[in-house]
Scaffold this motif. Structure first.
Motif, mmCIF file in Angstrom:
data_model
loop_
_atom_site.group_PDB
_atom_site.id
_atom_site.type_symbol
_atom_site.label_atom_id
_atom_site.label_comp_id
_atom_site.label_asym_id
_atom_site.label_seq_id
_atom_site.Cartn_x
_atom_site.Cartn_y
_atom_site.Cartn_z
ATOM 1 N N ALA A 286 20.275 50.574 23.788
ATOM 2 C CA ALA A 286 21.170 50.320 24.929
ATOM 3 C C ALA A 286 22.573 50.860 24.656
ATOM 4 N N SER A 287 23.054 50.726 23.429
ATOM 5 C CA SER A 287 24.383 51.234 23.086
ATOM 6 C C SER A 287 24.420 52.759 23.120
ATOM 7 N N TYR A 288 23.353 53.417 22.652
ATOM 8 C CA TYR A 288 23.324 54.877 22.711
ATOM 9 C C TYR A 288 23.476 55.340 24.162
ATOM 10 N N LEU A 289 22.765 54.673 25.063
ATOM 11 C CA LEU A 289 22.809 55.056 26.481
ATOM 12 C C LEU A 289 24.148 54.715 27.126
ATOM 13 N N LYS A 290 24.654 53.524 26.862
ATOM 14 C CA LYS A 290 25.891 53.075 27.506
ATOM 15 C C LYS A 290 27.128 53.760 26.941
ATOM 16 N N ASN A 291 27.206 53.859 25.598
ATOM 17 C CA ASN A 291 28.427 54.316 24.936
ATOM 18 C C ASN A 291 28.366 55.734 24.370
ATOM 19 N N GLY A 292 27.164 56.259 24.198
ATOM 20 C CA GLY A 292 27.024 57.560 23.549
ATOM 21 C C GLY A 292 27.058 57.453 22.027
ATOM 22 N N PHE A 293 27.049 56.237 21.517
ATOM 23 C CA PHE A 293 27.032 55.970 20.077
ATOM 24 C C PHE A 293 26.497 54.566 19.871
ATOM 25 N N GLY A 294 26.276 54.222 18.623
ATOM 26 C CA GLY A 294 25.790 52.880 18.305
ATOM 27 C C GLY A 294 25.539 52.761 16.822
ATOM 28 N N LEU A 295 24.700 51.822 16.470
ATOM 29 C CA LEU A 295 24.280 51.658 15.082
ATOM 30 C C LEU A 295 23.026 52.500 14.870
ATOM 31 N N TYR A 296 22.994 53.202 13.754
ATOM 32 C CA TYR A 296 21.929 54.145 13.462
ATOM 33 C C TYR A 296 21.181 53.739 12.195
ATOM 34 N N ILE A 297 19.980 54.243 12.080
ATOM 35 C CA ILE A 297 19.194 54.073 10.862
ATOM 36 C C ILE A 297 19.642 55.142 9.865
ATOM 37 N N ALA A 298 19.979 54.723 8.675
ATOM 38 C CA ALA A 298 20.276 55.652 7.581
ATOM 39 C C ALA A 298 19.074 55.605 6.644
ATOM 40 N N GLN A 299 18.492 56.762 6.387
ATOM 41 C CA GLN A 299 17.314 56.798 5.527
ATOM 42 C C GLN A 299 17.525 57.759 4.372
#
Length: 169
Positions: free
Chosen positions: A56-69
């Motif tokens: 939802a944050s990616y869609l609303k804000n264009g950024f968010g919390l991501y998976i780091a692998q």
């Protein structure tokens, strides 16, 4: 979708395939102690968290919390990125590294790259960071990343006063 790569990691959007990792991370003692219990106790709840918070944050804000692998093994090492909160004028950097990868420099490596990404790709002018005062590891990390202590604030309207840091990007 890959957001960025560091020497040891790939930082990417979360997917439902990450539900087992989210379930694990959100129930580790450090997450519960310093971030809070999100009541994620099964894979369905983890998938809902991914949908409602991350995607939802990616869609609303264009950024968010991501998976780091981990680049070599593909093993998730943490959840890192940006959150836009009503209580802060600009996004804040958020991070949680799973216990198995703590103390190995991943948090600094990933967040340093994310701050550069925020400035160059997202156009952030300022970045906040905050933590509970007793989370001395996060206080140290925010300072090492170049953020400066600005004030104490109840950022989440939870009754908990946090140390708020800021960096001009």
């Amino acid at each position: 979708m890959t957001i960025l790569e560091t020497e040891r990691t790939i930082v990417r959007h979360a997917t439902h395939d990450d539900a087992p990792f989210i379930l694990q991370l959100l129930n580790e003692p450090g997450w519960i102690r310093f971030i809070g219990d999100r009541n994620i106790h099964d894979l369905d709840a983890a998938r809902s968290y991914i949908d409602e918070k991350l995607l939802a944050s990616y869609l609303k804000n264009g950024f968010g919390l991501y998976i780091a692998q981990d680049r070599e093994t593909g093993t998730p090492v943490g959840l890192c990125g940006f959150v836009k909160r009503e209580t802060l004028d600009d996004p804040d950097i958020g991070y949680a590294i799973t216990e198995a990868f703590q103390g190995k420099g991943y948090a600094f490596e990933i967040n340093n790259a994310l701050i550069n990404h925020a400035r160059e790709a997202l156009g952030f002018k300022r970045i906040f960071g905050f933590t509970l005062p007793e989370n001395t590891v996060s206080v140290y990390l925010l300072t090492k990343l170049g953020l400066t202590y600005e004030r104490d604030q109840d950022v989440n309207n939870s009754g908990e006063i946090c140390k708020v840091f800021v960096k001009v990007a």
